[in-house]
Design an enzyme around this catalytic site. Sequence first.
Site, PDB file in Angstrom:
ATOM      1  N   CYS A   1      32.965  52.202  38.021  1.00 26.73           N
ATOM      2  CA  CYS A   1      32.353  50.876  38.160  1.00 26.73           C
ATOM      3  C   CYS A   1      31.004  50.962  38.871  1.00 26.73           C
ATOM      4  O   CYS A   1      30.112  50.155  38.631  1.00 26.73           O
ATOM      5  CB  CYS A   1      33.274  49.946  38.933  1.00 26.73           C
ATOM      6  SG  CYS A   1      34.928  49.835  38.234  1.00 26.73           S
ATOM      7  N   GLY A   2      30.845  51.953  39.747  1.00 26.60           N
ATOM      8  CA  GLY A   2      29.573  52.147  40.471  1.00 26.60           C
ATOM      9  C   GLY A   2      28.577  52.987  39.678  1.00 26.60           C
ATOM     10  O   GLY A   2      27.519  53.347  40.202  1.00 26.60           O
TER      11      GLY A   2
ATOM     12  N   ARG B   1      40.436  45.722  24.531  1.00 24.32           N
ATOM     13  CA  ARG B   1      40.033  46.208  25.857  1.00 24.32           C
ATOM     14  C   ARG B   1      38.844  45.378  26.298  1.00 24.32           C
ATOM     15  O   ARG B   1      38.385  44.503  25.569  1.00 24.32           O
ATOM     16  CB  ARG B   1      39.589  47.670  25.682  1.00 24.32           C
ATOM     17  CG  ARG B   1      39.903  48.780  26.692  1.00 24.32           C
ATOM     18  CD  ARG B   1      41.094  48.646  27.509  1.00 24.32           C
ATOM     19  NE  ARG B   1      41.387  49.866  28.264  1.00 24.32           N
ATOM     20  CZ  ARG B   1      41.278  49.991  29.566  1.00 24.32           C
ATOM     21  NH1 ARG B   1      40.808  49.000  30.294  1.00 24.32           N
ATOM     22  NH2 ARG B   1      41.638  51.108  30.169  1.00 24.32           N
ATOM     23  N   LYS B   2      38.254  45.712  27.450  1.00 25.36           N
ATOM     24  CA  LYS B   2      37.028  45.014  27.863  1.00 25.36           C
ATOM     25  C   LYS B   2      35.882  45.300  26.891  1.00 25.36           C
ATOM     26  O   LYS B   2      35.934  46.284  26.121  1.00 25.36           O
ATOM     27  CB  LYS B   2      36.633  45.454  29.269  1.00 25.36           C
ATOM     28  CG  LYS B   2      36.047  46.842  29.309  1.00 25.36           C
ATOM     29  CD  LYS B   2      35.928  47.429  30.704  1.00 25.36           C
ATOM     30  CE  LYS B   2      34.947  46.736  31.594  1.00 25.36           C
ATOM     31  NZ  LYS B   2      34.600  47.611  32.771  1.00 25.36           N
TER      32      LYS B   2
ATOM     33  N   ARG C   1      36.203  36.618  40.236  1.00 26.68           N
ATOM     34  CA  ARG C   1      35.010  37.186  39.591  1.00 26.68           C
ATOM     35  C   ARG C   1      34.359  36.107  38.724  1.00 26.68           C
ATOM     36  O   ARG C   1      34.985  35.572  37.823  1.00 26.68           O
ATOM     37  CB  ARG C   1      35.397  38.399  38.741  1.00 26.68           C
ATOM     38  CG  ARG C   1      34.213  39.006  38.014  1.00 26.68           C
ATOM     39  CD  ARG C   1      34.617  40.126  37.098  1.00 26.68           C
ATOM     40  NE  ARG C   1      34.946  41.341  37.826  1.00 26.68           N
ATOM     41  CZ  ARG C   1      35.545  42.398  37.271  1.00 26.68           C
ATOM     42  NH1 ARG C   1      35.892  42.367  35.992  1.00 26.68           N
ATOM     43  NH2 ARG C   1      35.808  43.470  37.988  1.00 26.68           N
TER      44      ARG C   1
ATOM     45  N   GLY D   1      34.485  54.664  43.546  1.00 22.12           N
ATOM     46  CA  GLY D   1      35.690  55.095  44.249  1.00 22.12           C
ATOM     47  C   GLY D   1      36.706  55.846  43.418  1.00 22.12           C
ATOM     48  O   GLY D   1      37.660  56.412  43.962  1.00 22.12           O
TER      49      GLY D   1
HETATM   50 FE1  SRM Z   1      35.087  47.943  36.990  1.00 20.62          FE
HETATM   51  C1  SRM Z   1      38.454  48.052  36.665  1.00 20.62           C
HETATM   52  C2  SRM Z   1      35.343  46.408  39.910  1.00 20.62           C
HETATM   53  C3  SRM Z   1      31.794  47.187  36.821  1.00 20.62           C
HETATM   54  C4  SRM Z   1      34.696  50.280  34.519  1.00 20.62           C
HETATM   55  N1  SRM Z   1      36.635  47.279  38.067  1.00 20.62           N
HETATM   56  C5  SRM Z   1      37.955  47.381  37.745  1.00 20.62           C
HETATM   57  C6  SRM Z   1      38.815  46.555  38.683  1.00 20.62           C
HETATM   58  C7  SRM Z   1      39.000  45.216  38.046  1.00 20.62           C
HETATM   59  C8  SRM Z   1      40.169  47.206  38.968  1.00 20.62           C
HETATM   60  C9  SRM Z   1      41.074  46.331  39.797  1.00 20.62           C
HETATM   61  O1  SRM Z   1      41.753  45.459  39.246  1.00 20.62           O
HETATM   62  O2  SRM Z   1      41.103  46.512  41.002  1.00 20.62           O
HETATM   63  C10 SRM Z   1      37.884  46.532  39.926  1.00 20.62           C
HETATM   64  C11 SRM Z   1      38.025  45.330  40.829  1.00 20.62           C
HETATM   65  C12 SRM Z   1      37.916  45.780  42.286  1.00 20.62           C
HETATM   66  C13 SRM Z   1      37.510  44.683  43.187  1.00 20.62           C
HETATM   67  O3  SRM Z   1      38.371  44.126  43.915  1.00 20.62           O
HETATM   68  O4  SRM Z   1      36.321  44.405  43.251  1.00 20.62           O
HETATM   69  C14 SRM Z   1      36.518  46.727  39.283  1.00 20.62           C
HETATM   70  N2  SRM Z   1      33.836  46.877  38.095  1.00 20.62           N
HETATM   71  C15 SRM Z   1      34.097  46.419  39.334  1.00 20.62           C
HETATM   72  C16 SRM Z   1      32.841  45.907  40.010  1.00 20.62           C
HETATM   73  C17 SRM Z   1      33.091  44.739  40.948  1.00 20.62           C
HETATM   74  C18 SRM Z   1      32.175  47.080  40.774  1.00 20.62           C
HETATM   75  C19 SRM Z   1      31.089  46.654  41.742  1.00 20.62           C
HETATM   76  O5  SRM Z   1      31.328  46.783  42.939  1.00 20.62           O
HETATM   77  O6  SRM Z   1      30.048  46.167  41.297  1.00 20.62           O
HETATM   78  C20 SRM Z   1      31.984  45.590  38.772  1.00 20.62           C
HETATM   79  C21 SRM Z   1      32.208  44.201  38.249  1.00 20.62           C
HETATM   80  C22 SRM Z   1      31.309  43.890  37.091  1.00 20.62           C
HETATM   81  C23 SRM Z   1      31.389  42.458  36.658  1.00 20.62           C
HETATM   82  O7  SRM Z   1      30.758  41.625  37.336  1.00 20.62           O
HETATM   83  O8  SRM Z   1      32.050  42.160  35.657  1.00 20.62           O
HETATM   84  C24 SRM Z   1      32.552  46.612  37.793  1.00 20.62           C
HETATM   85  N3  SRM Z   1      33.532  48.550  35.822  1.00 20.62           N
HETATM   86  C25 SRM Z   1      32.228  48.197  35.988  1.00 20.62           C
HETATM   87  C26 SRM Z   1      31.394  49.048  35.203  1.00 20.62           C
HETATM   88  C27 SRM Z   1      29.855  49.038  35.204  1.00 20.62           C
HETATM   89  C28 SRM Z   1      29.227  48.237  34.126  1.00 20.62           C
HETATM   90  O9  SRM Z   1      29.878  47.378  33.480  1.00 20.62           O
HETATM   91  O10 SRM Z   1      28.049  48.476  33.894  1.00 20.62           O
HETATM   92  C29 SRM Z   1      32.229  49.941  34.543  1.00 20.62           C
HETATM   93  C30 SRM Z   1      31.810  51.106  33.627  1.00 20.62           C
HETATM   94  C31 SRM Z   1      31.212  50.621  32.368  1.00 20.62           C
HETATM   95  C32 SRM Z   1      32.220  50.318  31.303  1.00 20.62           C
HETATM   96  O11 SRM Z   1      33.160  49.541  31.535  1.00 20.62           O
HETATM   97  O12 SRM Z   1      32.077  50.858  30.208  1.00 20.62           O
HETATM   98  C33 SRM Z   1      33.570  49.613  34.942  1.00 20.62           C
HETATM   99  N4  SRM Z   1      36.360  48.963  35.774  1.00 20.62           N
HETATM  100  C34 SRM Z   1      35.996  49.915  34.869  1.00 20.62           C
HETATM  101  C35 SRM Z   1      37.186  50.488  34.297  1.00 20.62           C
HETATM  102  C36 SRM Z   1      37.247  51.579  33.197  1.00 20.62           C
HETATM  103  C37 SRM Z   1      37.213  50.905  31.867  1.00 20.62           C
HETATM  104  C38 SRM Z   1      37.840  51.710  30.758  1.00 20.62           C
HETATM  105  O13 SRM Z   1      37.486  51.471  29.588  1.00 20.62           O
HETATM  106  O14 SRM Z   1      38.713  52.542  31.008  1.00 20.62           O
HETATM  107  C39 SRM Z   1      38.274  49.856  34.938  1.00 20.62           C
HETATM  108  C40 SRM Z   1      39.768  50.119  34.702  1.00 20.62           C
HETATM  109  C41 SRM Z   1      40.333  49.267  33.643  1.00 20.62           C
HETATM  110  O15 SRM Z   1      39.668  48.366  33.096  1.00 20.62           O
HETATM  111  O16 SRM Z   1      41.503  49.500  33.330  1.00 20.62           O
HETATM  112  C42 SRM Z   1      37.713  48.904  35.859  1.00 20.62           C
HETATM  113 FE1  SF4 Z   2      37.540  52.680  40.823  1.00 17.82          FE
HETATM  114 FE2  SF4 Z   2      36.184  50.553  39.965  1.00 17.82          FE
HETATM  115 FE3  SF4 Z   2      37.946  50.309  41.920  1.00 17.82          FE
HETATM  116 FE4  SF4 Z   2      35.609  51.543  42.333  1.00 17.82          FE
HETATM  117  S1  SF4 Z   2      35.937  49.362  41.860  1.00 17.82           S
HETATM  118  S2  SF4 Z   2      37.573  52.240  43.019  1.00 17.82           S
HETATM  119  S3  SF4 Z   2      35.377  52.642  40.402  1.00 17.82           S
HETATM  120  S4  SF4 Z   2      38.345  50.835  39.779  1.00 17.82           S
END
Ligand code: SRM
Ligand code: SF4
Length: 512
Positions: free
Chosen positions: A438-439, A180-181, A66, A433
Amino acid sequence: MTETGSEKLNKFEKLKAEKDGLLVKQEISEFARKGWESMEENDLNHRLKWLGVFFRPVTPGKFMMRMRIPNGILTSTQMCVLAEVIQRYDKEGSADITTRQNIQLRGIDFSDIPNIFNKFHKVGLTSIQSGMDNVRNITGDPLAGLDANELYDTRELVQQIQDLLTNRGEGNPEFTNLPRKFNIAVTGGKDNSIHAEINDLAFVPAFKEGFGFNVLVGGFFSGKRCEAAIPLNVWVKPEEVVSLSKAIVEIFRDHGLRLNRQKARLMWLIDEWGLEKFRDEVEKQWGKSLQTAAPKDEIDWEKRDHIGVYPQKQPGLNYVGLNIPVGRLTADDMFELARLAEVYGSGEIRFTVEQNAIIPNIHDSALNTLLTEPILKKFSVSPGLLMRSVVSCTGAQFCNFALIETKKRAIAMTEALEQELILSKPVRIHWTGCPNSCGQPQVADIGLMGTKVRKNGQTLEGVDIYMGGKVGKDARLGTCIQKSVACEDLQPILKDILLKQFGAKVREQTAD
Ligand code: SRM
Ligand code: SF4
């Protein structure tokens, strides 16, 4: 906070206390030489994310990287480097534009990582601190510096915040152990192009003593709770944005809740302290008096999606917004986008939080030829009214949290609905998903959140349906209106919603 004692720490706090995530930077060459299979579990599954390297349990041995793309802006040279990285993995190599204006690379062999870092370094790219308990990619207006109606060009500020928090991309141990993030967004336009309301910290344009920003705090989504950001009752001048960001991240670092990981985002601290105390502490940390917010902000427009051809503020120049369905790119696509940017534009490519791309600085005289380029059949400037707005998270193809497959399904469903219906306006459908969101289904007209559904004694992939999300002016979050719809039953339900609530009409089917 008064949380002390390692016995109280959650598993992630323990692993950070044992060894800071950034320390794996010094070990990466050795890890790569020995192979990922020999790595200690926490280094492999978690600490590598401090370098932006993600072990994927779904595809063991094929890593994801990333990036950080401040304000979503890349040069064609940087794009080519990213394309070269995935090209060597053939079909397993791919890239995704993310919902934070960013790029993720896939299919990467672990042994290549040190060499990839060298390549990044040469062209000013970094993936540092892009995962786990760090400040994520900082978003800014995708039209910064191009839009005649913009109030402030966000590019420099976003870059400065990133440079401060990451020590110019080298890694900054001061900010690598947050609870956290943490998400930061800066917008200088009128249409809230970066969803200010869903960031832990957002700056939105507002006039008081001249131009500045009102500050919003605490927005976030998680499986447990989703909140829109709230006003901090603070207005800052542009030159104060970086130092205030630093002070707020420091408050989060030093006082954020660390016992229960589900309650560690900034809003939980604001709840615990109350907004007034939070504001007082920010003021102390910042070291000077905070001004109260401007009475109103300048977010005044419906959100634009930037797909199509539009004039820039520079006479004779245009930007072209390309629809990249669900953000998925191959190496060839990336080389081609870089070529278009070089041949027709200024060698710059931009991304939006809708997972689309913009090529700016195209002269009037070059527009017609650009529009005949074959890649524009795949990445259209005039896609269908559903396709232009569809957003999807990674889903089950690569994400082990996923409850459903998302990206392929999102495209198939969009095509099927466009075949059945005539739309009169874009409808924003977001797929995610799992409840991590994240979507961003809560900002969509129709949000689809993956779940498991029981039907006829079987467990099937399904969704909870969200509606009512509003973006741009008066943004608000959508809520769940229907739970547990099996994906196999979804199409007629979406059709019905589009007919009844979005003015769609049934398309007359012609006999072949
Ligand atoms: Fe996300 C965790 C993908 C935007 C909330 N997110 C993950 C992980 C890293 C989980 C993992 O290790 O597998 C996903 C990686 C999957 C992969 O192989 O791609 C993942 N998040 C994404 C992305 C790639 C979705 C997309 O297809 O665009 C986005 C990457 C953004 C970036 O470039 O940094 C992405 N994630 C978001 C957003 C949207 C935003 O930021 O506007 C959110 C909700 C907003 C927020 O965070 O407040 C989001 N992701 C989460 C969470 C829940 C966070 C929490 O506080 O609980 C997780 C789970 C965690 O962090 O434990 C998570
Ligand atoms: Fe869940 Fe984020 Fe993975 Fe999508 S990319 S399946 S919303 S953790």
